[in-house]
Scaffold this active site. Structure first.
Site, PDB file in Angstrom:
ATOM      1  N   ASN A   9       0.866  -1.176   0.000  1.00 47.55           N
ATOM      2  CA  ASN A   9       0.000   0.000   0.000  1.00 47.55           C
ATOM      3  C   ASN A   9       0.905   1.228   0.000  1.00 47.55           C
ATOM      4  O   ASN A   9       1.417   1.624   1.045  1.00 47.55           O
ATOM      5  CB  ASN A   9      -0.903  -0.036   1.244  1.00 47.55           C
ATOM      6  CG  ASN A   9      -1.785   1.204   1.351  1.00 47.55           C
ATOM      7  OD1 ASN A   9      -1.864   1.999   0.410  1.00 47.55           O
ATOM      8  ND2 ASN A   9      -2.445   1.372   2.480  1.00 47.55           N
ATOM      9  N   LYS A  11       0.132   4.211  -0.442  1.00 51.89           N
ATOM     10  CA  LYS A  11      -0.554   5.412   0.057  1.00 51.89           C
ATOM     11  C   LYS A  11      -0.295   6.585  -0.904  1.00 51.89           C
ATOM     12  O   LYS A  11      -0.244   6.375  -2.104  1.00 51.89           O
ATOM     13  CB  LYS A  11      -0.118   5.703   1.497  1.00 51.89           C
ATOM     14  CG  LYS A  11      -0.278   4.454   2.379  1.00 51.89           C
ATOM     15  CD  LYS A  11      -0.126   4.693   3.837  1.00 51.89           C
ATOM     16  CE  LYS A  11      -0.335   3.384   4.586  1.00 51.89           C
ATOM     17  NZ  LYS A  11      -0.313   3.530   6.011  1.00 51.89           N
ATOM     18  N   HIS A  93      -9.840   1.699   4.532  1.00 51.32           N
ATOM     19  CA  HIS A  93      -8.587   1.875   5.272  1.00 51.32           C
ATOM     20  C   HIS A  93      -8.805   2.893   6.393  1.00 51.32           C
ATOM     21  O   HIS A  93      -9.525   3.881   6.211  1.00 51.32           O
ATOM     22  CB  HIS A  93      -7.483   2.346   4.323  1.00 51.32           C
ATOM     23  CG  HIS A  93      -6.131   2.259   4.961  1.00 51.32           C
ATOM     24  ND1 HIS A  93      -5.687   3.198   5.858  1.00 51.32           N
ATOM     25  CD2 HIS A  93      -5.144   1.328   4.858  1.00 51.32           C
ATOM     26  CE1 HIS A  93      -4.468   2.850   6.275  1.00 51.32           C
ATOM     27  NE2 HIS A  93      -4.117   1.718   5.674  1.00 51.32           N
ATOM     28  N   GLU A  95      -7.050   5.207   7.477  1.00 46.56           N
ATOM     29  CA  GLU A  95      -6.691   6.595   7.151  1.00 46.56           C
ATOM     30  C   GLU A  95      -7.834   7.295   6.414  1.00 46.56           C
ATOM     31  O   GLU A  95      -8.048   8.500   6.579  1.00 46.56           O
ATOM     32  CB  GLU A  95      -5.393   6.619   6.326  1.00 46.56           C
ATOM     33  CG  GLU A  95      -4.187   6.335   7.224  1.00 46.56           C
ATOM     34  CD  GLU A  95      -2.980   5.762   6.511  1.00 46.56           C
ATOM     35  OE1 GLU A  95      -2.984   5.683   5.269  1.00 46.56           O
ATOM     36  OE2 GLU A  95      -2.030   5.373   7.213  1.00 46.56           O
ATOM     37  N   GLU A 170      -6.072  -4.633  10.808  1.00 47.79           N
ATOM     38  CA  GLU A 170      -5.040  -3.626  11.052  1.00 47.79           C
ATOM     39  C   GLU A 170      -5.389  -2.795  12.286  1.00 47.79           C
ATOM     40  O   GLU A 170      -6.202  -1.856  12.186  1.00 47.79           O
ATOM     41  CB  GLU A 170      -4.950  -2.656   9.867  1.00 47.79           C
ATOM     42  CG  GLU A 170      -4.613  -3.286   8.552  1.00 47.79           C
ATOM     43  CD  GLU A 170      -4.037  -2.258   7.586  1.00 47.79           C
ATOM     44  OE1 GLU A 170      -2.891  -2.415   7.201  1.00 47.79           O
ATOM     45  OE2 GLU A 170      -4.745  -1.287   7.256  1.00 47.79           O
ATOM     46  N   GLY A 176       1.703   2.610  10.763  1.00 47.52           N
ATOM     47  CA  GLY A 176       2.662   3.702  10.567  1.00 47.52           C
ATOM     48  C   GLY A 176       3.347   4.172  11.841  1.00 47.52           C
ATOM     49  O   GLY A 176       3.956   5.230  11.871  1.00 47.52           O
ATOM     50  N   SER A 206       2.656  -1.754  10.613  1.00 44.16           N
ATOM     51  CA  SER A 206       4.110  -1.737  10.836  1.00 44.16           C
ATOM     52  C   SER A 206       4.798  -3.071  10.546  1.00 44.16           C
ATOM     53  O   SER A 206       5.718  -3.467  11.261  1.00 44.16           O
ATOM     54  CB  SER A 206       4.420  -1.270  12.258  1.00 44.16           C
ATOM     55  OG  SER A 206       3.946   0.042  12.449  1.00 44.16           O
TER      56      SER A 206
END
Ligand code: PGA
Length: 246
Positions: A9, A11, A93, A95, A170, A176, A206
């Protein structure tokens, strides 16, 4: 054992394709690269020189909209993604849930549209730190609730879910941050999700070359969703190799 899936990913980054040249993933690993939208077609046309022509590198998008076409400025439909060469799409996701205020209702529409168009959907679920602090039961309840809302009536269509839905567990606090989940806790969650859905379950948060084996060693963890470490081709290839030997 079924094929592990390792998803990059990227991003909102484009690390460049140079270091990917000549990359031939092992046959027992499915590698999926998810670049930002504008690079999908570019990578598709260059994928044969990134990897071997018969390699298993697949393309994925990081998001999708639920309509086929129309006045939805800035959005991209499942069909457009397919035309750009994507066969996977990441949906929900954390985010996007955080920065774009994506709700479970929106995610449900996206999942339906993506699966309906024949894409493989990687649905991201996972708890924030405040929930994790309350213990395993609270985490299970949180994830169960997310799955129920994100999948809605799809829950009962197990034939579609089994073949095209992949869940990425996740924990939000592990994304991150350099703080992975404990592998034994990720395993518990993978088993928990599989009991509800029978779908493949990836771990994300991570993951790097150093820690990947501790997650991928379990047969219940079908692969990894890799953010930061996927921007370094060497590191990512290491994770792919570990998946191949897991
Ligand atoms: P990370 O990201 O590997 O950088 O933690 C994972 C993800 O966001 O999917």
């Amino acid at each position: 054992m079924s094929k592990k899936i390792v998803v990059a990913n990227w991003k909102m980054n484009f690390p460049g394709l140079g270091p990917w040249r000549g990359f031939r993933p092992p046959k027992n690993v499915e590698v999926v690269i998810c670049p930002p939208f504008p690079y999908l077609s570019d990578i598709r046309h260059r994928i044969s020189d990134i990897g071997h022509p018969k390699s298993d590198i697949r393309l994925g998008a990081q998001d999708v909209f639920w309509e086929r076409s129309g006045p939805y400025t800035g959005e991209v439909s499942p069909e457009m993604l397919k035309n750009s060469g994507a066969s996977y799409v990441i949906v929900g996701h954390s985010e996007r849930r955080r920065w774009l205020h994506e709700t479970d209702k929106m995610i449900n529409k996206k999942i339906k549209a993506a699966l309906g168009a024949g894409l493989k959907a990687i649905l991201c679920v996972g708890e924030p730190l405040a929930v994790r602090r309350k213990g395993v039961k609270a985490v299970e309840n949180f994830v169960k609730d997310q799955l129920a809302k994100d999948l809605g009536s799809l829950h009962s269509k197990s034939h579609i879910l089994n073949s095209r839905l992949i869940v990425a567990y996740e924990p939000v606090w592990a994304i991150g941050t350099g703080r992975s989940d404990k592998p034994s806790d990720a395993l518990l969650m993978a088993k928990f999700i599989k009991n509800i859905l029978h779908s493949k379950v990836l771990y994300g948060g991570s993951v790097n070359g150093k820690g990947a084996r501790s997650f991928l060693q379990y047969k219940e963890i079908d692969g990894a969703l890799v953010g930061g470490a996927s921007l370094k081709a060497g590191e990512f290839k290491k994770i792919v190799k570990i998946s191949s030997n897991a």
